[in-house]
Scaffold this motif. Structure first.
Motif, PDB file in Angstrom:
ATOM      1  N   LEU A 194       0.827  -1.200   0.000  1.00 38.43           N
ATOM      2  CA  LEU A 194       0.000   0.000   0.000  1.00 38.43           C
ATOM      3  C   LEU A 194       0.862   1.250   0.000  1.00 38.43           C
ATOM      4  N   VAL A 195       1.891   1.262   0.813  1.00 42.34           N
ATOM      5  CA  VAL A 195       2.794   2.414   0.880  1.00 42.34           C
ATOM      6  C   VAL A 195       3.501   2.612  -0.453  1.00 42.34           C
ATOM      7  N   ALA A 196       3.908   1.506  -1.074  1.00 42.37           N
ATOM      8  CA  ALA A 196       4.597   1.608  -2.356  1.00 42.37           C
ATOM      9  C   ALA A 196       3.698   2.202  -3.434  1.00 42.37           C
ATOM     10  N   ALA A 197       2.417   1.853  -3.395  1.00 47.78           N
ATOM     11  CA  ALA A 197       1.493   2.295  -4.439  1.00 47.78           C
ATOM     12  C   ALA A 197       0.907   3.673  -4.175  1.00 47.78           C
ATOM     13  N   LYS A 198       0.599   3.976  -2.922  1.00 45.39           N
ATOM     14  CA  LYS A 198      -0.166   5.185  -2.613  1.00 45.39           C
ATOM     15  C   LYS A 198       0.471   6.048  -1.524  1.00 45.39           C
ATOM     16  N   GLY A 199       1.700   5.739  -1.172  1.00 45.39           N
ATOM     17  CA  GLY A 199       2.329   6.401  -0.037  1.00 45.39           C
ATOM     18  C   GLY A 199       2.380   7.911  -0.141  1.00 45.39           C
ATOM     19  N   ALA A 200       2.782   8.435  -1.288  1.00 43.26           N
ATOM     20  CA  ALA A 200       2.917   9.884  -1.438  1.00 43.26           C
ATOM     21  C   ALA A 200       1.579  10.580  -1.276  1.00 43.26           C
ATOM     22  N   ALA A 201       0.532  10.004  -1.875  1.00 37.91           N
ATOM     23  CA  ALA A 201      -0.797  10.605  -1.758  1.00 37.91           C
ATOM     24  C   ALA A 201      -1.288  10.579  -0.320  1.00 37.91           C
ATOM     25  N   MET A 202      -1.033   9.482   0.365  1.00 38.15           N
ATOM     26  CA  MET A 202      -1.486   9.367   1.751  1.00 38.15           C
ATOM     27  C   MET A 202      -0.750  10.355   2.655  1.00 38.15           C
ATOM     28  N   LEU A 203       0.534  10.525   2.430  1.00 38.96           N
ATOM     29  CA  LEU A 203       1.290  11.480   3.240  1.00 38.96           C
ATOM     30  C   LEU A 203       0.815  12.903   3.010  1.00 38.96           C
ATOM     31  N   SER A 204       0.421  13.206   1.776  1.00 38.53           N
ATOM     32  CA  SER A 204      -0.043  14.562   1.478  1.00 38.53           C
ATOM     33  C   SER A 204      -1.351  14.877   2.197  1.00 38.53           C
ATOM     34  N   GLU A 205      -2.100  13.836   2.585  1.00 39.15           N
ATOM     35  CA  GLU A 205      -3.368  14.020   3.290  1.00 39.15           C
ATOM     36  C   GLU A 205      -3.234  13.842   4.804  1.00 39.15           C
ATOM     37  N   THR A 206      -2.014  13.612   5.267  1.00 38.17           N
ATOM     38  CA  THR A 206      -1.775  13.348   6.684  1.00 38.17           C
ATOM     39  C   THR A 206      -1.170  14.575   7.347  1.00 38.17           C
ATOM     40  N   PRO A 207      -1.877  15.231   8.259  1.00 31.36           N
ATOM     41  CA  PRO A 207      -1.355  16.439   8.887  1.00 31.36           C
ATOM     42  C   PRO A 207       0.024  16.271   9.526  1.00 31.36           C
ATOM     43  N   LEU A 208       0.314  15.117  10.116  1.00 32.64           N
ATOM     44  CA  LEU A 208       1.626  14.919  10.729  1.00 32.64           C
ATOM     45  C   LEU A 208       2.700  14.528   9.722  1.00 32.64           C
ATOM     46  N   ALA A 209       2.298  14.338   8.455  1.00 29.10           N
ATOM     47  CA  ALA A 209       3.220  14.176   7.326  1.00 29.10           C
ATOM     48  C   ALA A 209       4.237  13.048   7.499  1.00 29.10           C
ATOM     49  N   ARG A 210       3.800  11.951   8.088  1.00 35.95           N
ATOM     50  CA  ARG A 210       4.660  10.773   8.194  1.00 35.95           C
ATOM     51  C   ARG A 210       3.788   9.543   8.453  1.00 35.95           C
ATOM     52  N   TYR A 211       4.405   8.377   8.321  1.00 38.05           N
ATOM     53  CA  TYR A 211       3.720   7.148   8.689  1.00 38.05           C
ATOM     54  C   TYR A 211       3.863   6.922  10.194  1.00 38.05           C
ATOM     55  N   GLY A 212       2.933   6.171  10.752  1.00 33.63           N
ATOM     56  CA  GLY A 212       3.031   5.827  12.163  1.00 33.63           C
ATOM     57  C   GLY A 212       3.996   4.683  12.385  1.00 33.63           C
ATOM     58  N   GLU A 213       4.444   4.557  13.605  1.00 36.89           N
ATOM     59  CA  GLU A 213       5.314   3.462  14.004  1.00 36.89           C
ATOM     60  C   GLU A 213       4.528   2.486  14.878  1.00 36.89           C
ATOM     61  N   ALA A 214       4.901   1.213  14.800  1.00 31.58           N
ATOM     62  CA  ALA A 214       4.186   0.187  15.564  1.00 31.58           C
ATOM     63  C   ALA A 214       4.194   0.483  17.057  1.00 31.58           C
TER      64      ALA A 214
END
Length: 247
Positions: A194-214
């Protein structure tokens, strides 16, 4: 000892223990003093997690949807740590990609079996053994709240988990609390495609501008099990960096 949580003398039953989030949950609860009962299908990886924790931990390699494996985990936990479980966290789950029209009956049933049926079986078996004041934390997902393109089976299973969580909160209170965590995009092997396919788009919609950590999800699970959340039940906490904001 983790300064934020004290689970000394408490026992956690955790499925999906070798996943990215599951490993972090096991480590945090163990660091906080808990006894740990681990379940996962991957025997080699499960042994690795058990060996890293070393003490106050037992592990059962088996299908988390199978009643026999669940009963074995409960038996082993009782033999090792005494009767009574304090926390149950069903973290096993799968996230295959397939549109609804392309999803065959076998794939639909597989997703529902692991993501929903296994949770039902685990909770039905473990709730009678839980101590007063105990807590259940289910795993929903942002997909369960807003849907997910090409993951309709997964979204449906997680929407059902939300409904199950609220229903159980009515049924088992005031003895137990039941809440859910709804992660967004967390950096684990399960979402690599999912990150490989849509990661940039998802980050652009995420106010904290990063992925979460486990580890950030694990800390919310621990909070919901702790006395700090003693007046919370039937809730779903979002851990998604603002990607989805529930109204």
């Amino acid at each position: 000892m983790n300064a934020r949580f004290d689970f000394t003398g408490k026992t956690l039953l955790l499925t999906g223990a070798t996943g990215g989030i599951g490993r972090q949950i096991a480590a945090l609860f163990h660091q906080s003093g808990a006894n740990i009962i681990l379940m996962d299908l991957d025997a080699a990886q499960l042994e690795s997690v058990r060996a890293q924790l070393a003490v106050r931990v037992v592990a059962v390699a088996g299908d988390a949807t199978a009643s026999e494996a669940i009963q074995e985990a409960l038996r082993l936990g009782s033999a090792s740590f005494g009767e009574g479980i304090d926390f149950v966290v069903p973290a096993a789950g799968i996230y295959p990609e397939s549109s609804i029209l392309d999803t065959g009956e076998d794939l639909w049933r597989k997703v529902m079996s692991i993501n929903l049926d296994g949770v039902y079986r685990l909770l039905q078996a473990s709730i009678p053994r839980m101590n007063d004041g105990g807590a259940i934390v289910n795993f929903a997902s942002v997909a369960g709240h807003r849907g997910s393109k090409n993951h309709g089976h997964y979204a449906a299973s997680k929407g059902a988990i939300l409904a199950l969580t609220r229903s159980l909160a009515h049924e088992v209170g005031p003895k137990l609390r039941v809440n859910a965590v709804s992660p967004g995009t967390i950096r684990t092997p399960m979402v690599e495609s999912l990150v490989a396919a849509k990661g940039a788009a998802m980050l652009s919609e995420t106010p904290l501008a990063r992925y979460g950590e486990a580890a950030e999800v694990a800390s919310v699970v621990a909070f919901l099990c702790s006395d700090a959340a003693s007046f919370m039940t039937g809730e779903a906490l979002h851990v998604n960096g603002g990607l989805f904001m529930a109204g």
